[in-house]
Design a protein around this motif. Structure first.
Motif, short mmCIF file in Angstrom:
data_model
loop_
_atom_site.label_atom_id
_atom_site.label_comp_id
_atom_site.label_asym_id
_atom_site.label_seq_id
_atom_site.Cartn_x
_atom_site.Cartn_y
_atom_site.Cartn_z
N TYR A 155 51.73 -43.17 -24.75
CA TYR A 155 51.63 -41.91 -24.01
C TYR A 155 53.01 -41.45 -23.54
CZ TYR A 155 49.24 -38.32 -21.31
OH TYR A 155 48.78 -37.12 -20.85
N HIS A 187 47.82 -41.25 -15.99
CA HIS A 187 47.63 -42.18 -17.11
C HIS A 187 48.50 -43.42 -16.94
CE1 HIS A 187 47.72 -43.67 -21.28
NE2 HIS A 187 46.54 -43.08 -21.41
N THR A 225 44.57 -43.27 -27.38
CA THR A 225 45.70 -42.82 -26.56
C THR A 225 46.58 -41.86 -27.35
OG1 THR A 225 45.70 -44.88 -25.30
CG2 THR A 225 47.70 -43.57 -25.23
N MET A 228 44.70 -38.51 -27.51
CA MET A 228 44.72 -37.81 -26.21
C MET A 228 46.11 -37.28 -25.89
SD MET A 228 42.23 -40.07 -23.72
CE MET A 228 43.13 -41.60 -23.98
N THR A 311 39.04 -36.59 -17.49
CA THR A 311 38.49 -35.63 -18.46
C THR A 311 38.41 -34.24 -17.86
OG1 THR A 311 37.19 -37.41 -19.48
CG2 THR A 311 36.54 -35.13 -19.95
N THR A 314 42.07 -32.75 -17.32
CA THR A 314 42.79 -32.29 -18.52
C THR A 314 41.96 -31.34 -19.38
OG1 THR A 314 42.02 -34.26 -19.71
CG2 THR A 314 44.17 -34.39 -18.62
N THR A 316 40.08 -31.82 -22.15
CA THR A 316 40.36 -31.96 -23.58
C THR A 316 39.24 -32.77 -24.24
OG1 THR A 316 41.72 -33.91 -23.09
CG2 THR A 316 42.87 -31.83 -23.38
N PRO A 318 39.36 -35.03 -26.90
CA PRO A 318 39.59 -36.46 -27.13
C PRO A 318 39.33 -37.33 -25.89
CG PRO A 318 41.36 -35.18 -28.07
CD PRO A 318 40.54 -34.23 -27.26
N VAL A 319 39.74 -36.83 -24.71
CA VAL A 319 39.51 -37.59 -23.48
C VAL A 319 38.01 -37.69 -23.20
CG1 VAL A 319 40.03 -37.76 -21.02
CG2 VAL A 319 41.73 -36.83 -22.58
#
Length: 360
Positions: A155, A187, A225, A228, A311, A314, A316, A318-319
């Protein structure tokens, strides 16, 4: 006086009724016996001989697939454990390290834990165990460090070196939204906490995990990861729909769940809650631990809460997918632990849920 005189008369009558030769022989025998006792000296007390009650077992180890005998481990005491048998098996067959030796009491049954004693599984002096090669093994500490170090570095790579990953012109023209910096901060906090707890808090068992499980775990954590981080740090990333209010509430809830997870893990690492004589974890004065009143595994509850907050913060895809998969896996772990707690501490957990209060 009258009774004494009467008894003397009875003794005289008895002696008068015996022949004189018998009386002389008795007198000589008594004299010789007394001389023998006096010449022998003082009597010596004999020490009690302690009989050995230790029972030894013979362990016959067969191949689980071919049912052929591999070796016999003898002189195994009652207090010996499966771990001790594995050590002796390794001496007899050096090519199999104890960490990759799996022993079963019956073919197709569960593998015996290292702490189980031979006495608890032995039906006679000869015990038959089935051997399975578990393959190359890795320590649990190594597994956790590898699974958590990778996401932290990956990340940061996407966050700090975005110009090497995305288009340079597009990255320079579009400034990053504050939620991108906040997401990187949250994160990093999450995985740094996991790493520090692995090193200083968790009581990691001395067992091992197959190398293939390490590869699967690293592929799962590292792959998600990367997915994301690519979306969140992308120059075209769009902020959440409800703006700063959504971001702020989610970030606060994320930090609360992280703190709660840490305090729960600290309680679980206490000596009273580990080992075979462990007692059920109970909450203390810390409000973060009061979740123990409702669920058996609040550490998993806080972990899921952290990822749900991340989640929402953000927003998004993928998360969100990662959060769903993690929630399913942790629910399975929690239900398994909840069943174990029910067997050991039925009075404490019969009204509790496994991971979600009043639901699951």
């Amino acid at each position: 006086m009258f009774k004494r005189h009467k008894s003397l008369e009875r003794k005289r009558e008895l002696f008068q009724g015996l022949p004189q030769s018998t009386m002389k022989n008795n007198t000589r025998n008594f004299h010789s016996l007394s001389q023998l006792v006096l010449s022998a000296g003082p009597l010596r007390t004999t020490r009690a001989v302690k009989l050995s009650k230790t029972t030894h077992f013979e362990i016959e180890i067969l191949d689980a697939h071919t049912r052929k005998q591999i070796c016999i481990v003898d002189k195994v005491t009652q207090t010996s454990t499966i771990h001790d048998v594995k050590q002796k098996f390794h001496k007899a067959c050096p090519k199999w390290h104890p960490s990759r030796v799996g022993l079963q009491l019956e073919y197709g049954g569960p593998f015996l834990k290292d702490y189980i004693t031979i006495q608890s599984v032995a039906a006679s002096s000869i015990v038959t165990l089935y051997f399975t090669d578990l393959g190359q093994q890795v320590g649990w500490t190594t597994v956790f460090l590898a699974e958590y170090t990778g996401p932290l570095l990956i990340y940061l790579l996407f966050y700090l070196r975005s110009s090497y990953i995305y288009d340079v012109k597009e990255s320079s023209q579009r400034p990053r939204h504050p939620v991108v910096h906040l997401a990187c901060f949250c994160h990093c906090i999450h995985y740094i906490r996991h790493l520090l707890e692995t090193l200083f808090v968790h009581k990691v068992s001395a067992g091992h995990s197959p190398t293939k499980n390490l590869i699967k775990g690293c592929a799962f954590y590292w792959g998600f990861t990367s997915w994301m981080a690519y979306y969140i740090n992308h120059p075209r990333y769009t902020p959440p729909s409800f703006g700063n209010r959504q971001i702020t509430v989610s970030a606060i809830n994320f930090l609360i769940c992280e703190a709660g997870n840490h305090f729960i893990n600290t309680i679980l690492a206490h000596p009273n809650h580990t080992g075979s004589n462990a007692c059920f974890p109970s909450p203390n004065y810390n409000p973060f631990t009061w979740l123990f009143f409702l669920v058996s595994c609040p550490n998993y509850t806080y972990e899921i809460g952290s990822w749900i907050s991340f989640t929402v913060m953000t927003q998004t895809l993928p998360v969100g997918i990662f959060t769903i998969l993690m929630s399913i896996q942790m629910s399975l772990w929690a239900r398994k632990k909840h069943k174990i707690y029910k067997k050991k501490f039925n009075l404490y957990v019969h009204r509790k849920s496994a991971i979600i209060p009043f639901i699951l």
